[in-house]
Design a protein around this motif. Structure first.
Motif, PDB file in Angstrom:
ATOM      1  N   VAL A   1       1.177  -1.684  -0.188  1.00 30.25           N
ATOM      2  CA  VAL A   1      -0.351  -0.004   0.204  1.00 30.25           C
ATOM      3  C   VAL A   1       1.079   0.745   0.303  1.00 30.25           C
ATOM      4  O   VAL A   1       1.780   1.341   0.483  1.00 30.25           O
ATOM      5  N   SER A   2       0.847   2.248  -1.524  1.00 34.41           N
ATOM      6  CA  SER A   2       1.757   2.980  -1.185  1.00 34.41           C
ATOM      7  C   SER A   2       0.953   4.488  -1.097  1.00 34.41           C
ATOM      8  O   SER A   2       1.946   5.463  -1.085  1.00 34.41           O
ATOM      9  N   SER A   3       0.203   4.279  -0.062  1.00 35.59           N
ATOM     10  CA  SER A   3      -0.800   5.919  -0.307  1.00 35.59           C
ATOM     11  C   SER A   3      -0.609   5.699   1.661  1.00 35.59           C
ATOM     12  O   SER A   3      -0.154   5.099   2.288  1.00 35.59           O
ATOM     13  N   PRO A   4      -0.172   7.741   1.460  1.00 35.22           N
ATOM     14  CA  PRO A   4      -0.030   7.842   3.126  1.00 35.22           C
ATOM     15  C   PRO A   4      -1.292   7.505   3.854  1.00 35.22           C
ATOM     16  O   PRO A   4      -2.604   7.312   3.720  1.00 35.22           O
ATOM     17  N   ALA A   5      -1.233   7.012   4.776  1.00 41.67           N
ATOM     18  CA  ALA A   5      -1.932   6.891   6.165  1.00 41.67           C
ATOM     19  C   ALA A   5      -2.274   8.057   6.383  1.00 41.67           C
ATOM     20  O   ALA A   5      -1.479   9.529   6.345  1.00 41.67           O
ATOM     21  N   ARG A   6      -4.170   8.224   7.118  1.00 41.04           N
ATOM     22  CA  ARG A   6      -4.712   9.120   7.262  1.00 41.04           C
ATOM     23  C   ARG A   6      -5.029   9.077   8.329  1.00 41.04           C
ATOM     24  O   ARG A   6      -5.830  10.564   9.626  1.00 41.04           O
ATOM     25  N   ALA A   7      -4.950   8.139   9.222  1.00 42.09           N
ATOM     26  CA  ALA A   7      -5.539   7.774  10.155  1.00 42.09           C
ATOM     27  C   ALA A   7      -5.252   6.266  11.016  1.00 42.09           C
ATOM     28  O   ALA A   7      -5.044   5.507   9.951  1.00 42.09           O
ATOM     29  N   LEU A   8      -4.599   6.434  11.986  1.00 39.69           N
ATOM     30  CA  LEU A   8      -4.083   5.639  12.507  1.00 39.69           C
ATOM     31  C   LEU A   8      -5.324   5.386  14.033  1.00 39.69           C
ATOM     32  O   LEU A   8      -5.274   5.955  15.306  1.00 39.69           O
ATOM     33  N   ARG A   9      -5.946   3.624  13.426  1.00 42.09           N
ATOM     34  CA  ARG A   9      -7.388   3.605  14.973  1.00 42.09           C
ATOM     35  C   ARG A   9      -6.425   1.935  15.701  1.00 42.09           C
ATOM     36  O   ARG A   9      -5.592   1.660  15.348  1.00 42.09           O
ATOM     37  N   ALA A  10      -7.858   1.432  16.177  1.00 42.59           N
ATOM     38  CA  ALA A  10      -7.666   0.266  17.238  1.00 42.59           C
ATOM     39  C   ALA A  10      -7.192  -0.986  16.673  1.00 42.59           C
ATOM     40  O   ALA A  10      -6.113  -1.546  16.035  1.00 42.59           O
ATOM     41  N   ARG A  11      -8.485  -1.005  15.381  1.00 40.19           N
ATOM     42  CA  ARG A  11      -7.757  -1.985  14.751  1.00 40.19           C
ATOM     43  C   ARG A  11      -7.541  -1.656  13.265  1.00 40.19           C
ATOM     44  O   ARG A  11      -7.753  -2.370  12.395  1.00 40.19           O
ATOM     45  N   SER A  12      -6.877  -0.429  12.597  1.00 39.50           N
ATOM     46  CA  SER A  12      -6.953  -0.066  11.437  1.00 39.50           C
ATOM     47  C   SER A  12      -6.179   1.133  11.528  1.00 39.50           C
ATOM     48  O   SER A  12      -5.497   1.631  11.954  1.00 39.50           O
ATOM     49  N   LEU A  13      -5.640   1.443   9.681  1.00 39.01           N
ATOM     50  CA  LEU A  13      -5.066   1.754   9.382  1.00 39.01           C
ATOM     51  C   LEU A  13      -5.803   2.870   8.448  1.00 39.01           C
ATOM     52  O   LEU A  13      -6.164   2.392   7.845  1.00 39.01           O
TER      53      LEU A  13
END
Length: 128
Positions: free
Chosen positions: A116-128
């Protein structure tokens, strides 16, 4: 073991082969019986590594040599052109930390791995 693995990269990184090898019987004996043998060996490895890294300068012979190694590793390991393009860094070698691994690139080509080459917008408990 995982059914699906996501390798999230903000940007591609330069990956160079890591020249690992099994220790010889003599080396194992020395490490077990000669005080400081492991420390001397590890110091020698560190000095050799630092002497190579210290001379990396954009456009230098060492930079060209390492870049050719990294690009050759990508070319010989990743058949999928689109994936190879996403794994090819767009910054000069030495600009960011180098990765040394004998199998990292090959791992990214497995059918259950998605890069996955797109920037992360948020980091959550069970997801990015």
């Amino acid at each position: 073991v995982a059914e699906k693995v996501y390798s999230v990269q903000r940007s591609a990184t330069w990956v160079l082969p890591k020249p690992d090898r099994p220790y010889t019987a003599r080396e194992r004996w020395l490490f077990a019986h000669v005080p400081f043998a492991k420390k001397i060996y590890r110091t020698r490895l560190w000095l050799r590594s630092e002497s190579n890294i210290a001379v990396i300068e954009n456009g230098s012979d060492k930079t060209r040599e390492f870049k050719a190694l990294a690009l050759n590793l990508l070319e010989s390991t990743v058949a999928d052109e689109e994936l190879r393009a996403r794994l090819t860094p767009d910054h000069p070698l030495g600009c960011k930390r180098l990765v040394f691994s004998p199998d990292f690139i090959a791992t990214l080509t497995r059918p259950n791995v998605e890069v996955v080459s797109s920037p992360a917008r948020a980091l959550r408990a069970r997801s990015l």
